[in-house]
Design a protein around this motif. Structure first.
Motif, PDB file in Angstrom:
ATOM      1  N   GLY A 171     111.256  53.236 -39.438  1.00 55.82           N
ATOM      2  CA  GLY A 171     112.163  53.155 -40.578  1.00 55.82           C
ATOM      3  C   GLY A 171     113.414  53.920 -40.190  1.00 55.82           C
ATOM      4  O   GLY A 171     113.785  53.951 -39.018  1.00 55.82           O
ATOM      5  N   ALA A 172     114.046  54.576 -41.154  1.00 55.62           N
ATOM      6  CA  ALA A 172     115.266  55.331 -40.848  1.00 55.62           C
ATOM      7  C   ALA A 172     115.377  56.526 -41.779  1.00 55.62           C
ATOM      8  O   ALA A 172     114.812  56.538 -42.883  1.00 55.62           O
ATOM      9  N   ASP A 173     116.108  57.550 -41.323  1.00 53.92           N
ATOM     10  CA  ASP A 173     116.371  58.699 -42.198  1.00 53.92           C
ATOM     11  C   ASP A 173     117.587  58.401 -43.069  1.00 53.92           C
ATOM     12  O   ASP A 173     118.153  57.293 -43.027  1.00 53.92           O
ATOM     13  N   GLN A 174     118.008  59.381 -43.837  1.00 56.24           N
ATOM     14  CA  GLN A 174     119.112  59.172 -44.777  1.00 56.24           C
ATOM     15  C   GLN A 174     120.427  58.855 -44.077  1.00 56.24           C
ATOM     16  O   GLN A 174     121.328  58.264 -44.666  1.00 56.24           O
ATOM     17  N   ASN A 175     120.526  59.226 -42.809  1.00 56.64           N
ATOM     18  CA  ASN A 175     121.753  58.967 -42.045  1.00 56.64           C
ATOM     19  C   ASN A 175     121.691  57.666 -41.257  1.00 56.64           C
ATOM     20  O   ASN A 175     122.613  57.355 -40.494  1.00 56.64           O
ATOM     21  N   GLY A 176     120.601  56.932 -41.429  1.00 58.64           N
ATOM     22  CA  GLY A 176     120.475  55.651 -40.749  1.00 58.64           C
ATOM     23  C   GLY A 176     119.913  55.725 -39.346  1.00 58.64           C
ATOM     24  O   GLY A 176     119.859  54.711 -38.647  1.00 58.64           O
ATOM     25  N   HIS A 177     119.479  56.906 -38.919  1.00 59.77           N
ATOM     26  CA  HIS A 177     118.888  57.039 -37.584  1.00 59.77           C
ATOM     27  C   HIS A 177     117.452  56.539 -37.587  1.00 59.77           C
ATOM     28  O   HIS A 177     116.674  56.874 -38.483  1.00 59.77           O
ATOM     29  N   THR A 178     117.094  55.768 -36.585  1.00 58.33           N
ATOM     30  CA  THR A 178     115.760  55.195 -36.504  1.00 58.33           C
ATOM     31  C   THR A 178     114.716  56.286 -36.265  1.00 58.33           C
ATOM     32  O   THR A 178     114.880  57.128 -35.388  1.00 58.33           O
ATOM     33  N   ILE A 179     113.640  56.248 -37.059  1.00 54.50           N
ATOM     34  CA  ILE A 179     112.519  57.187 -36.922  1.00 54.50           C
ATOM     35  C   ILE A 179     111.239  56.365 -36.838  1.00 54.50           C
ATOM     36  O   ILE A 179     111.063  55.404 -37.592  1.00 54.50           O
ATOM     37  N   THR A 180     110.339  56.756 -35.929  1.00 47.97           N
ATOM     38  CA  THR A 180     109.074  56.036 -35.813  1.00 47.97           C
ATOM     39  C   THR A 180     107.930  56.871 -36.381  1.00 47.97           C
ATOM     40  O   THR A 180     107.982  58.099 -36.423  1.00 47.97           O
TER      41      THR A 180
END
Length: 439
Positions: A171-180
């Protein structure tokens, strides 16, 4: 019936597997929202696409043969496209991925591209809409999933969408960075989607016909569990049973949505139904037996320990100060045992021992290494007499020494400690006692 269906890496490994997936989906149009993993292994010598993507990331970071690895990944997808006879191209996506990695996109971004590309391909093959997981799954700054925001996003993204394919694992964090998520995290994605749309059923399609009573690498042809409760599954998953990611239980459990484990290669099999509660009696006294190796124990002895206020808190505060968690805490009147992952304790061994000595001044501290923990789990245990006795008898018959016993108040499980070297024999002995002898 509204269903969310998640297909794992082995179910999406080749064009042949894609065809099986499509047949399954088209047989029941209630399967409206499809979650896919990255392509897994096609055979024992093959490499998972996710592992290739990790290698690609390392090659870009270290000026290695990144283009050579990228070509291998492209070929995996092109083989599927060609095998399906699709007029479809991922060339532009691969170029974007390569450019982004060279521009500093992180390791999570690299790892997530297997699911991203596979979902785009599956959506094209099925004629479904592709919806990116970054628009559905939101992570907090500490990499935990923000369930409230995720639920809102899922409902917004899927509103008015009849059929969709969504990549798992990220998905992504609040800043739009991809997180797995951690490995196997596509299971969690499927669970979140199912909870977000209030599905009637969450199907998890894999390469086995359900949850097995024991590990097939240890027990030959173990029986399949027909029905299992969330509570039992949580115990088994935590102790090493690996069909379903342990965190996948929570979102659907909150909404009362059952999970059904099914086999992509044998769709006619019933599989395993995971439910909150059931009146269905289990076929065997135990639901499952599983475990993990490589634990150690700290055995603490002190006369009149039971009357010393705050003794347990002082001992546990030593572990807390070192950032160590414990697995089990069996105790007697004048004894306490801390069971810990061996690798975790080794880093701070002397600091922990010194801390306990200073905190509670024990009469004796002993360490024991190379312990395996075995969990015997089952709702049928609560209404059956002599379960613990039968476990001990089975182990005694195989000359296996029990190092530790811990039974929860729920009576759903018994934890037994044995030597690492006795682990496999102990699993087989317990399985034979409760399953083979009852068949």
């Amino acid at each position: 019936m509204l269903k969310v269906a998640k297909f794992g890496g082995s179910s999406c490994a080749s064009a042949e597997q894609f065809q099986k997936v499509k047949n399954i989906i088209m047989q029941d149009r209630g399967r409206r929202y499809i979650i896919v993993s990255a392509p897994g292994k096609r055979n024992a010598k093959d490499t998972k696409v996710t592992d290739l993507l990790y290698k690609l990331y390392d090659a870009v970071e270290q000026d290695g043969d990144a283009e050579g690895i990228l070509k291998k990944i492209q070929k995996r997808y092109q083989d599927i496209i060609d095998g399906l006879g699709l007029d479809f191209s991922l060339s532009e996506d691969f170029q974007n991925i390569f450019d982004n990695l060279k521009s500093g996109a992180g390791k999570d971004y690299a790892a997530s591209r297997g699911e991203y590309l596979n979902a785009k391909l599956m959506a094209a093959y099925l004629g479904f809409q592709f919806i990116d997981a970054v628009n559905c799954i939101e992570f907090n700054d500490d990499r935990s999933c923000n369930f409230e925001k995720t639920e809102e996003k899922i409902r917004k993204q899927l509103e008015g969408v009849d059929y969709a394919v969504i990549p798992g694992f990220y998905g992504a964090d609040q800043n739009g960075h991809t997180i797995t998520f951690t490995r196997g995290g596509s299971d969690v994605t499927g669970s979140l989607i199912a909870a977000g749309i209030n599905a009637d059923l969450y199907e998890n399609w894999t390469d086995v016909s359900g949850f097995l009573v024991a590990d097939p690498r240890i027990v030959k042809n173990p029986e399949v569990i027909d029905y299992i409760t969330y509570k039992e599954l949580r115990e088994l998953s935590y102790m090493g049973a690996g069909v379903l990611h342990e965190d996948a239980i929570f979102p659907v459990r909150k909404e009362g949505i059952p999970i059904q484990i099914k086999n992509t290669n044998r769709p006619e099999d019933h599989g395993t139904m995971i439910v909150a509660n059931t009146l269905k009696k289990p076929r065997f006294t135990i639901t499952g037996v599983t475990g993990k190796k490589d634990f150690c124990s700290i055995n603490i002895e002190k006369a009149m320990m039971n009357s010393e206020i705050g003794f347990g808190r002082k001992v546990l505060s030593v572990l807390e100060d070192c950032g160590i968690s414990f697995e089990h805490l069996p105790s007697g009147i004048d004894t306490m045992t801390l069971v810990i992952h061996q690798e975790e304790l080794e880093k701070y061994e002397q600091k922990v021992l010194q801390g306990i000595q200073r905190a509670v001044n024990p009469d004796l501290i002993e360490l024991e290494s190379d312990i395996a923990l075995i969990a015997v789990v089952g709702r049928g245990m609560k209404s059956s007499r002599g379960v613990a006795g039968r476990v001990f008898s089975a182990l005694a018959h195989e000359y296996i020494n029990i190092k530790m016993i811990d039974q929860g108040s729920s009576e759903y499980n018994i934890i037994i400690g044995v030597r690492n070297e006795d682990f496999e024999n102990a699993i087989r002995a317990i399985y034979n006692m409760f399953v083979l002898s009852a068949s």
